[in-house]
Design an enzyme around this catalytic site. Structure first.
Site, PDB file in Angstrom:
ATOM      1  N   HIS A   1     -36.079  36.968  14.676  1.00 30.72           N
ATOM      2  CA  HIS A   1     -35.318  37.338  13.487  1.00 30.72           C
ATOM      3  C   HIS A   1     -33.840  37.073  13.729  1.00 30.72           C
ATOM      4  CE1 HIS A   1     -34.140  39.542   9.910  1.00 30.72           C
ATOM      5  NE2 HIS A   1     -33.223  40.168  10.640  1.00 30.72           N
TER       6      HIS A   1
ATOM      7  N   LYS B   1     -34.593   8.550   6.671  1.00 33.70           N
ATOM      8  CA  LYS B   1     -34.130   9.862   7.165  1.00 33.70           C
ATOM      9  C   LYS B   1     -32.661   9.795   7.561  1.00 33.70           C
ATOM     10  CE  LYS B   1     -37.467  10.464   5.866  1.00 33.70           C
ATOM     11  NZ  LYS B   1     -38.638   9.731   5.366  1.00 33.70           N
TER      12      LYS B   1
ATOM     13  N   LEU C   1     -49.217   7.559   6.644  1.00 31.69           N
ATOM     14  CA  LEU C   1     -48.221   8.327   7.390  1.00 31.69           C
ATOM     15  C   LEU C   1     -48.135   7.801   8.811  1.00 31.69           C
ATOM     16  CD1 LEU C   1     -49.258  11.923   6.234  1.00 31.69           C
ATOM     17  CD2 LEU C   1     -47.271  10.604   5.468  1.00 31.69           C
ATOM     18  N   ALA C   2     -46.919   7.805   9.345  1.00 27.91           N
ATOM     19  CA  ALA C   2     -46.709   7.287  10.689  1.00 27.91           C
ATOM     20  C   ALA C   2     -47.530   8.076  11.715  1.00 27.91           C
ATOM     21  CB  ALA C   2     -45.223   7.365  11.034  1.00 27.91           C
ATOM     22  N   HIS C   3     -47.538   9.404  11.585  1.00 29.08           N
ATOM     23  CA  HIS C   3     -48.237  10.201  12.608  1.00 29.08           C
ATOM     24  C   HIS C   3     -49.753  10.074  12.489  1.00 29.08           C
ATOM     25  CE1 HIS C   3     -46.829  12.630   9.213  1.00 29.08           C
ATOM     26  NE2 HIS C   3     -47.929  13.339   9.314  1.00 29.08           N
TER      27      HIS C   3
ATOM     28  N   GLY D   1     -43.523   9.799  -6.524  1.00 31.82           N
ATOM     29  CA  GLY D   1     -44.228  10.189  -5.299  1.00 31.82           C
ATOM     30  C   GLY D   1     -43.209  10.396  -4.184  1.00 31.82           C
TER      31      GLY D   1
ATOM     32  N   GLU E   1     -37.582  10.774  -2.373  1.00 30.93           N
ATOM     33  CA  GLU E   1     -36.638  10.617  -1.249  1.00 30.93           C
ATOM     34  C   GLU E   1     -35.508   9.656  -1.639  1.00 30.93           C
ATOM     35  OE1 GLU E   1     -39.448  11.760   2.609  1.00 30.93           O
ATOM     36  OE2 GLU E   1     -38.683   9.724   2.482  1.00 30.93           O
TER      37      GLU E   1
HETATM   38  P1  FAD Z   1     -46.515  -0.666   9.897  1.00 31.37           P
HETATM   39  O1  FAD Z   1     -45.495   0.327  10.324  1.00 31.37           O
HETATM   40  O2  FAD Z   1     -46.442  -1.174   8.505  1.00 31.37           O
HETATM   41  O3  FAD Z   1     -46.451  -1.859  10.916  1.00 31.37           O
HETATM   42  C1  FAD Z   1     -47.225  -3.010  10.791  1.00 31.37           C
HETATM   43  C2  FAD Z   1     -46.562  -4.141  11.561  1.00 31.37           C
HETATM   44  O4  FAD Z   1     -47.486  -5.212  11.673  1.00 31.37           O
HETATM   45  C3  FAD Z   1     -45.337  -4.707  10.877  1.00 31.37           C
HETATM   46  O5  FAD Z   1     -44.239  -4.721  11.758  1.00 31.37           O
HETATM   47  C4  FAD Z   1     -45.744  -6.136  10.512  1.00 31.37           C
HETATM   48  O6  FAD Z   1     -44.678  -7.065  10.585  1.00 31.37           O
HETATM   49  C5  FAD Z   1     -46.781  -6.432  11.574  1.00 31.37           C
HETATM   50  N1  FAD Z   1     -47.736  -7.461  11.173  1.00 31.37           N
HETATM   51  C6  FAD Z   1     -48.447  -7.548  10.039  1.00 31.37           C
HETATM   52  N2  FAD Z   1     -49.287  -8.606  10.065  1.00 31.37           N
HETATM   53  C7  FAD Z   1     -49.081  -9.225  11.255  1.00 31.37           C
HETATM   54  C8  FAD Z   1     -49.641 -10.365  11.873  1.00 31.37           C
HETATM   55  N3  FAD Z   1     -50.620 -11.068  11.295  1.00 31.37           N
HETATM   56  N4  FAD Z   1     -49.189 -10.718  13.116  1.00 31.37           N
HETATM   57  C9  FAD Z   1     -48.223 -10.007  13.725  1.00 31.37           C
HETATM   58  N5  FAD Z   1     -47.664  -8.905  13.181  1.00 31.37           N
HETATM   59  C10 FAD Z   1     -48.099  -8.515  11.973  1.00 31.37           C
HETATM   60  N6  FAD Z   1     -44.382   8.049   7.133  1.00 31.37           N
HETATM   61  C11 FAD Z   1     -44.158   9.230   7.729  1.00 31.37           C
HETATM   62  O7  FAD Z   1     -45.065   9.747   8.406  1.00 31.37           O
HETATM   63  N7  FAD Z   1     -42.962   9.877   7.635  1.00 31.37           N
HETATM   64  C12 FAD Z   1     -41.942   9.375   6.895  1.00 31.37           C
HETATM   65  O8  FAD Z   1     -40.871   9.981   6.827  1.00 31.37           O
HETATM   66  C13 FAD Z   1     -42.136   8.137   6.232  1.00 31.37           C
HETATM   67  N8  FAD Z   1     -41.157   7.593   5.497  1.00 31.37           N
HETATM   68  C14 FAD Z   1     -41.367   6.381   4.905  1.00 31.37           C
HETATM   69  C15 FAD Z   1     -40.341   5.846   4.117  1.00 31.37           C
HETATM   70  C16 FAD Z   1     -40.519   4.628   3.492  1.00 31.37           C
HETATM   71  C17 FAD Z   1     -39.403   4.057   2.645  1.00 31.37           C
HETATM   72  C18 FAD Z   1     -41.732   3.916   3.663  1.00 31.37           C
HETATM   73  C19 FAD Z   1     -41.926   2.570   3.016  1.00 31.37           C
HETATM   74  C20 FAD Z   1     -42.753   4.434   4.414  1.00 31.37           C
HETATM   75  C21 FAD Z   1     -42.578   5.682   5.034  1.00 31.37           C
HETATM   76  N9  FAD Z   1     -43.594   6.270   5.788  1.00 31.37           N
HETATM   77  C22 FAD Z   1     -43.388   7.491   6.387  1.00 31.37           C
HETATM   78  C23 FAD Z   1     -44.896   5.611   5.967  1.00 31.37           C
HETATM   79  C24 FAD Z   1     -44.944   4.901   7.339  1.00 31.37           C
HETATM   80  O9  FAD Z   1     -43.864   4.008   7.448  1.00 31.37           O
HETATM   81  C25 FAD Z   1     -46.253   4.171   7.508  1.00 31.37           C
HETATM   82  O10 FAD Z   1     -47.330   5.048   7.271  1.00 31.37           O
HETATM   83  C26 FAD Z   1     -46.373   3.609   8.921  1.00 31.37           C
HETATM   84  O11 FAD Z   1     -45.318   2.736   9.201  1.00 31.37           O
HETATM   85  C27 FAD Z   1     -47.707   2.890   9.096  1.00 31.37           C
HETATM   86  O12 FAD Z   1     -47.768   2.408  10.400  1.00 31.37           O
HETATM   87  P2  FAD Z   1     -48.684   1.150  10.792  1.00 31.37           P
HETATM   88  O13 FAD Z   1     -48.558   1.029  12.269  1.00 31.37           O
HETATM   89  O14 FAD Z   1     -50.014   1.291  10.189  1.00 31.37           O
HETATM   90  O15 FAD Z   1     -48.027  -0.117  10.079  1.00 31.37           O
HETATM   91  P1  NAD Z   2     -47.142   7.560  -3.827  1.00 33.26           P
HETATM   92  O1  NAD Z   2     -48.579   7.248  -3.985  1.00 33.26           O
HETATM   93  O2  NAD Z   2     -46.717   8.741  -3.053  1.00 33.26           O
HETATM   94  O3  NAD Z   2     -46.492   7.717  -5.280  1.00 33.26           O
HETATM   95  C1  NAD Z   2     -46.596   6.737  -6.277  1.00 33.26           C
HETATM   96  C2  NAD Z   2     -46.349   7.399  -7.625  1.00 33.26           C
HETATM   97  O4  NAD Z   2     -46.209   6.384  -8.610  1.00 33.26           O
HETATM   98  C3  NAD Z   2     -47.501   8.299  -8.053  1.00 33.26           C
HETATM   99  O5  NAD Z   2     -47.004   9.592  -8.311  1.00 33.26           O
HETATM  100  C4  NAD Z   2     -48.030   7.612  -9.313  1.00 33.26           C
HETATM  101  O6  NAD Z   2     -48.481   8.524 -10.280  1.00 33.26           O
HETATM  102  C5  NAD Z   2     -46.806   6.846  -9.807  1.00 33.26           C
HETATM  103  N1  NAD Z   2     -47.136   5.692 -10.648  1.00 33.26           N
HETATM  104  C6  NAD Z   2     -48.092   4.744 -10.435  1.00 33.26           C
HETATM  105  N2  NAD Z   2     -48.113   3.848 -11.451  1.00 33.26           N
HETATM  106  C7  NAD Z   2     -47.144   4.226 -12.330  1.00 33.26           C
HETATM  107  C8  NAD Z   2     -46.692   3.710 -13.575  1.00 33.26           C
HETATM  108  N3  NAD Z   2     -47.218   2.608 -14.125  1.00 33.26           N
HETATM  109  N4  NAD Z   2     -45.684   4.375 -14.224  1.00 33.26           N
HETATM  110  C9  NAD Z   2     -45.148   5.489 -13.688  1.00 33.26           C
HETATM  111  N5  NAD Z   2     -45.552   6.014 -12.502  1.00 33.26           N
HETATM  112  C10 NAD Z   2     -46.532   5.391 -11.837  1.00 33.26           C
HETATM  113  O7  NAD Z   2     -46.496   6.209  -3.255  1.00 33.26           O
HETATM  114  P2  NAD Z   2     -45.020   5.922  -2.722  1.00 33.26           P
HETATM  115  O8  NAD Z   2     -44.093   7.000  -3.099  1.00 33.26           O
HETATM  116  O9  NAD Z   2     -44.731   4.517  -3.140  1.00 33.26           O
HETATM  117  O10 NAD Z   2     -45.222   5.955  -1.162  1.00 33.26           O
HETATM  118  C11 NAD Z   2     -46.128   5.040  -0.503  1.00 33.26           C
HETATM  119  C12 NAD Z   2     -46.646   5.620   0.777  1.00 33.26           C
HETATM  120  O11 NAD Z   2     -45.608   5.744   1.729  1.00 33.26           O
HETATM  121  C13 NAD Z   2     -47.229   6.999   0.546  1.00 33.26           C
HETATM  122  O12 NAD Z   2     -48.599   6.954   0.806  1.00 33.26           O
HETATM  123  C14 NAD Z   2     -46.524   7.895   1.514  1.00 33.26           C
HETATM  124  O13 NAD Z   2     -47.444   8.640   2.274  1.00 33.26           O
HETATM  125  C15 NAD Z   2     -45.725   6.966   2.418  1.00 33.26           C
HETATM  126  N6  NAD Z   2     -44.413   7.594   2.613  1.00 33.26           N
HETATM  127  C16 NAD Z   2     -44.347   8.766   3.310  1.00 33.26           C
HETATM  128  C17 NAD Z   2     -43.136   9.407   3.449  1.00 33.26           C
HETATM  129  C18 NAD Z   2     -43.073  10.703   4.190  1.00 33.26           C
HETATM  130  O14 NAD Z   2     -44.019  11.006   4.896  1.00 33.26           O
HETATM  131  N7  NAD Z   2     -42.010  11.472   4.073  1.00 33.26           N
HETATM  132  C19 NAD Z   2     -41.992   8.884   2.866  1.00 33.26           C
HETATM  133  C20 NAD Z   2     -42.105   7.713   2.152  1.00 33.26           C
HETATM  134  C21 NAD Z   2     -43.323   7.070   2.034  1.00 33.26           C
END
Ligand code: FAD
Ligand code: NAD
Length: 466
Positions: A444, A51, A319-321, A182, A187
């Site tokens: 508005h 973000k 999703l984080a939330h 996806g 993004e």
């Molecule tokens: P995580 O955030 O993955 O945290 C898990 C933690 O556990 C990590 O820090 C890891 O190091 C630790 N861990 C793992 N195994 C061990 C162990 N054995 N001992 C100690 N520590 C350990 N979601 C949104 O809602 N909004 C967004 O805008 C959004 N943007 C994203 C953008 C990107 C590029 C990515 C990759 C993801 C995004 N997500 C977004 C998804 C979001 O980040 C995840 O859904 C969320 O972080 C999941 O939270 P979690 O607590 O399950 O795990």
């Molecule tokens: P995603 O599941 O959203 O999208 C993956 C995409 O890859 C799909 O559309 C799928 O059809 C395509 N795909 C799979 N295999 C393929 C192939 N062989 N060739 C071409 N296309 C192929 O997964 P993502 O974008 O990697 O995101 C992972 C997770 O992170 C998601 O579950 C998402 O909720 C979370 N995330 C959330 C946010 C947000 O909330 N704004 C931002 C980033 C990530």
């Protein structure tokens, strides 16, 4: 050996919220995180840094293409790539240190190290301070997820990268091929395309952001194409090669026609997989399914009654939330409270510009399940507020039960959709009707008025405002 009431493994949004809520409820709590900073994927390499870069690049694009029509003339616009990334890192640090503060404030013990179950009731933590044993009455596994790949493609982190590496590049790439259209795909495509990288998305499905209402993906595709992003749908990528100074991908379309493309980087965005490596689940009674996700019941309890699991590691919407809600649910369940999560009322947001946001059923789901609905759509181009700011792309669409007016789905692509969707969540959670939603007053001019018009249209009345 230290004894706790609650031990949380992983400090992402699931873990840190679970720990804080547990401490608030009076439990002696420990949080164990393998990395040096708290916050997990979301804070360090996910939601927050993306973000930050989406905001920076949006400003850059506006300065280049939007300011002129406001009468703001800039003679020269330069991009300082390393400053942009430095600011992103500073935003991350502010958040991770904020979490340290919250842990201290709530008297939560923080251990840096890798946690591993040695049996159902004991974990071993190996970290900077050597090995230590932790025993707790309840465990909450919140170990999250890692990027996945497809067979035939090895992520080497050099030329074939994931979002994590893309967030710490040293210089602006000239070209980037993104596998997957996806959430991460679109993004990342927005971030790099706005700073002048030639971006190509290769997507397997026949539209972008395929889990959301298809109308949103179709509209987003047109907008991203206008920005210069090349999008190829119905493409199955099966191989990628690191060529040293570039990388090449091989893919075929739905008719089997072979194709290949070369770029500075190939960014894999084909989903994420649960992360349980090294956790020692084999030493416990915790079960995982055939995709590696930990199996839990509706209270996020695993097959072992004292071990819970939350967030990405249990699957569902990543999703984080969603992880945060589960963190609270588990802490309150341990506390004997009766909590429940309505998973179908968790919103999804994509932070492109315009933003995309959604809650409830998609139109495709309603059609497939033969659920009757009425649809009301209103374009932002007809909103006075949107015209004032020149953010006229997109629309708000509501799907409503024709008999009772219950709101079945709210889907928005448009400026500030990420914040507007909260209104749809409230409407669904409290089961108010479309009529309730159009009879209340909307300030508005605001973007929210598009929703009022959509509710009016879905209820069989015409729009009243522009
Ligand atoms: P995580 O955030 O993955 O945290 C898990 C933690 O556990 C990590 O820090 C890891 O190091 C630790 N861990 C793992 N195994 C061990 C162990 N054995 N001992 C100690 N520590 C350990 N979601 C949104 O809602 N909004 C967004 O805008 C959004 N943007 C994203 C953008 C990107 C590029 C990515 C990759 C993801 C995004 N997500 C977004 C998804 C979001 O980040 C995840 O859904 C969320 O972080 C999941 O939270 P979690 O607590 O399950 O795990
Ligand atoms: P995603 O599941 O959203 O999208 C993956 C995409 O890859 C799909 O559309 C799928 O059809 C395509 N795909 C799979 N295999 C393929 C192939 N062989 N060739 C071409 N296309 C192929 O997964 P993502 O974008 O990697 O995101 C992972 C997770 O992170 C998601 O579950 C998402 O909720 C979370 N995330 C959330 C946010 C947000 O909330 N704004 C931002 C980033 C990530």
């Amino acid at each position: 050996m230290e004894n706790y009431d609650v031990a949380v493994i992983g400090s992402g949004p699931g873990g840190y919220v679970a720990a804080i809520r547990s401490a608030q409820l009076g439990y002696k709590t420990v949080i164990i995180e393998k990395y040096a900073t708290l916050g997990g994927t979301c804070t360090n390499v996910g939601c927050i840094p993306t973000k930050a870069l989406l905001d920076s690049t949006h400003h850059y694009a506006e300065a280049q293409h939007g300011f002129g029509s406001h009468g703001i003339m800039l003679n020269e616009i330069n991009l300082d790539f390393s400053q942009m990334y430095k600011r992103k890192s500073e935003v991350v640090t502010k958040n991770t240190s904020g979490l340290e503060f919250l842990m201290n404030k709530n008297k939560i013990t923080h251990i840096q190290g890798m946690a591993r179950f040695i049996n159902d009731s004991t974990i071993q933590v190996s970290g900077k301070e050597g090995e230590q044993t932790v025993v707790a009455r309840h465990y909450i596994i919140a170990t999250g997820s890692k990027p996945s790949t497809i067979s035939g493609i090895e992520i080497d982190k050099k030329r074939i990268i994931t979002s994590t590496e893309a967030l710490s590049l040293q210089e602006k790439p000239k070209t980037m091929i993104i596998i997957g259209g996806g959430v991460i795909g679109v993004e990342m495509a927005s971030i790099f395309s706005r700073i002048g990288t030639k971006v190509t998305i290769l997507e397997y499905a026949d539209h972008l952001i395929s889990t959301m209402d298809h109308g949103l993906g179709r509209s987003l595709q047109k907008i991203l194409k206008k920005e210069g992003i090349e999008i190829h749908l119905n493409q199955s990528v099966y191989k990628a090669e690191n060529l040293g100074a570039s990388a090449k991908v091989f893919f075929r379309d739905q008719d089997g026609k072979e194709n290949e493309l070369e770029g500075d980087y190939v960014l894999m965005a084909v989903g994420r997989r649960p992360y349980t490596e090294g956790l020692g689940l084999e030493n416990t009674g915790v079960q995982v399914n055939n995709r590696g996700f930990i199996e839990v019941d509706e209270k996020c309890c695993t097959a072992v009654s004292t071990i819970y699991a939350i967030g990405d590691v249990i699957g569902g919407a990543m999703l984080a939330h969603k992880a945060e809600e589960e963190g609270v649910l588990v802490a309150e369940t341990i506390n004997g409270q009766n909590r429940h999560i309505h998973y179908d009322r968790i919103p999804s947001v994509v932070y492109t510009w315009p933003e995309v946001a959604s809650v409830g059923f998609t139109e495709e789901y309603l059609k497939k399940n033969q659920i009757e609905y009425r649809s009301g759509s209103f374009p932002f181009s007809a909103s006075a507020r949107a015209r004032a700011s020149m953010d006229t792309e997109g629309f708000a669409k509501v799907l409503v039960d024709p008999k009772y007016g219950e709101i079945l789905g709210v889907h928005i692509i448009g400026a500030r959709a990420a914040d507007l969707i909260a209104q749809g969540v409230i409407a669904q959670e409290y089961e108010v009707t479309a009529e309730d939603m159009f009879r209340i007053s909307y300030a508005h001019p605001t973007y929210s008025e598009t929703l009022k018009e959509a509710y009016l249209i879905a209820s069989g009345q015409g729009a009243v405002n522009i």
